[in-house]
Write an enzyme that holds these catalytic residues in place. Sequence first.
Site, PDB file in Angstrom:
ATOM      1  NE  ARG A 199      48.791  35.014  48.445  1.00  0.00           N
ATOM      2  CZ  ARG A 199      49.874  35.653  47.977  1.00  0.00           C
ATOM      3  NH1 ARG A 199      50.406  35.265  46.823  1.00  0.00           N
ATOM      4  NH2 ARG A 199      50.395  36.666  48.631  1.00  0.00           N
ATOM      5  CD  GLU A 252      53.603  31.558  44.324  1.00  0.00           C
ATOM      6  OE1 GLU A 252      53.801  32.776  44.292  1.00  0.00           O
ATOM      7  OE2 GLU A 252      52.836  31.025  45.144  1.00  0.00           O
TER       8      GLU A 252
END
Length: 709
Positions: free
Chosen positions: A325, A416
Amino acid sequence: MDALHVDPTLRAFVADELLPGLDIDPDRFWAALVDLHERFAGRTAALLARRDELQERLDGWHREHRGDPDLDAYEAFLTEIGYLLPPASPTVHVTKVDAEIAEVAGPQLVVPATVPRYALNAANARWGSLFDALYGTDALPLQHELARGYDERRGAQVIAEADRLLDEYFPLADGSHADVTAYRVDDPAKLTIETAAATTTLADPAQFAGSADGAVLLSRNGLHVELSIDRSHRVGRQQHAGVADVVVESAVTTIVDLEDSVATVDGPDKVGAYRTWLGLMLGTLEATFTKGGEEVVRRVHGDRRYVGPDGAELVLPGRSVLLVRNCGHHMRTDAATIGGEPVGEGLLDALVSVTAALHDLRGRGRFTNSRTGSVYVVKPKMHGPDEVALAVEILAAVEEFLGLEPTTVKIGIMDEERRTSVNLEACVAAAADRVIFVNTGFLDRTGDEIHTDFEAGPVVRKGEMKSATWLLAYEDRNVDVALRAGFAGQAQVGKGMWAKPAAMREMLDTKGAQPEAGANCAWVPSPTAATLHALHYLRTDVAARQRELSGRPLTDRRRLLEVPVLGGDAAADLSAADRRHELETNAQGILGYVVRWVGLGIGCSTVPDLSGVGLMEDRATLRISSQHIANWLYHGLVSDTEVRETFARMAALVDEQNAGEPGYVPMSADLEGSPSYQAALELVFAGRAEPNGYTERALTTWRQRAKAH
């Protein structure tokens, strides 16, 4: 290249560790970073400015329409300003995706790249001991004090539960696993099972997947389970068939995190994180530590070898397939500057992390990560399809620099931020030939919801968000959009983290809802949790469940627009005790996390709550808690004085909870002089004005000050 300045630690890492063996000159590498900056810095700045512009428009709307729930008018306004885009109908077409991502449903770990020991644990969590997971957690009730060493009463309880689970997942043609006296493979194609009464086999012989010396391999729903047989082992001596352990294929994928779970504020910090990722790609990563008075060296596990039912060798990976990530578009780092300006941290992450993975693609590592020749980059904090398109173009530019085939680098989309949620189809379309997952993140998504709706009124209590209309629609709609786009068999549909590392019984009782909801991966906080969560995927055939769900109506995205604020009466009805408890819970959680981030450089922690229950905290949990207090402060549900008094009291409590932590500096002795305490206050009192309610700026500023002293 005079305009480029690179931290000496980072420059040395690139020259001495990252690039050797790749035929890439360091000057050429840094020229690529300059090129990425020149190509994408301006566009990134424009997209970030667009975020701010839209937020200003939203703030104005909510101020004018406070208390007015006219959803039609709100939807029309969002469409008019370009926040809400026309629905798209994407179809993904992704090639060379590893089976662990495309086909096998199972748990997914997220691990900070700054802690090599944890990263190795996570990589090796592809296989986990069910006996250990049941023995050492609250998954089974403990009704007596354990004896030192091995407690046979507890062992008998674990053995009985394992037999019950084997009966559920791998039933026998006759009888129960509890009656088995021997598992025998005399012929590679045939498993013979002896009981006191008869000879039998599996009800479904196809579940027999292979064997090795002292091992029987079973398979269900794409996951494997090994019965490890050793009658000389202390557990094998007690178990009725000599089974010393049941080893479960668990975390089939792991995200090595350079973002929310790390505290990397300068060049040396970034190098520590990058070195872990590189070591995993090369298979050379090691961690040395003391356990039980002895020095232990941890390394990545090798593959597991069996003889398949056809008599041929069957090799199964011993490690999770690893994703990395990167940071979001909004992050900057002065580990490298160009013209005196910090570079985009996501640009540096992309260049370094894909270059490190090039060692894997060229077969230079001890083991293979991607057997299909892909690199998996997870991209967080994107607002809408234009930002997804930007991420795709950055990855394409890195591919071009490294001479990789187009779409070698795949992208995982973290859903998100609300502008991504409401435009998810368009976001998927922007990465249709690269996207290998969409994943929900309740905490960051809630933090963005609060910030987006800040002017609409005081938001509901944090616990009530879990039943809010928008959240239920968000979770369902991710699945709906992904399945309609063709994710089944190509990509993951992900669900969020279990935040209570010690509450495994509760996890077993509740987290099975995620595969039932159509998710073929969900996040867990530890290898032990991965092994227990794998039981849910053995129970639920996610591929079949996705086929069932693909026929349901698409969740109405208008439900995502229902703002979770307290009406006038609801706000007035909150008692002083309710407000105090909400404030204390948030303040204690903020301080418990920030004091470790700023004071110790720990980006992910198990933080005790007010009741002493350990909760896994990262920047996502910090974002929601700080935004929640800031929102209530802005709307007058709590006062400036109450907030400051509560933080002071909670600082003393957090100091008590961390009293035994090596290197810990208490806050309460000098609140004014404590960088951690001042950072926590800034997160709340500057929360209204902080772009998107993000926490990184304040954390980084105060951590750098703490390191300087």
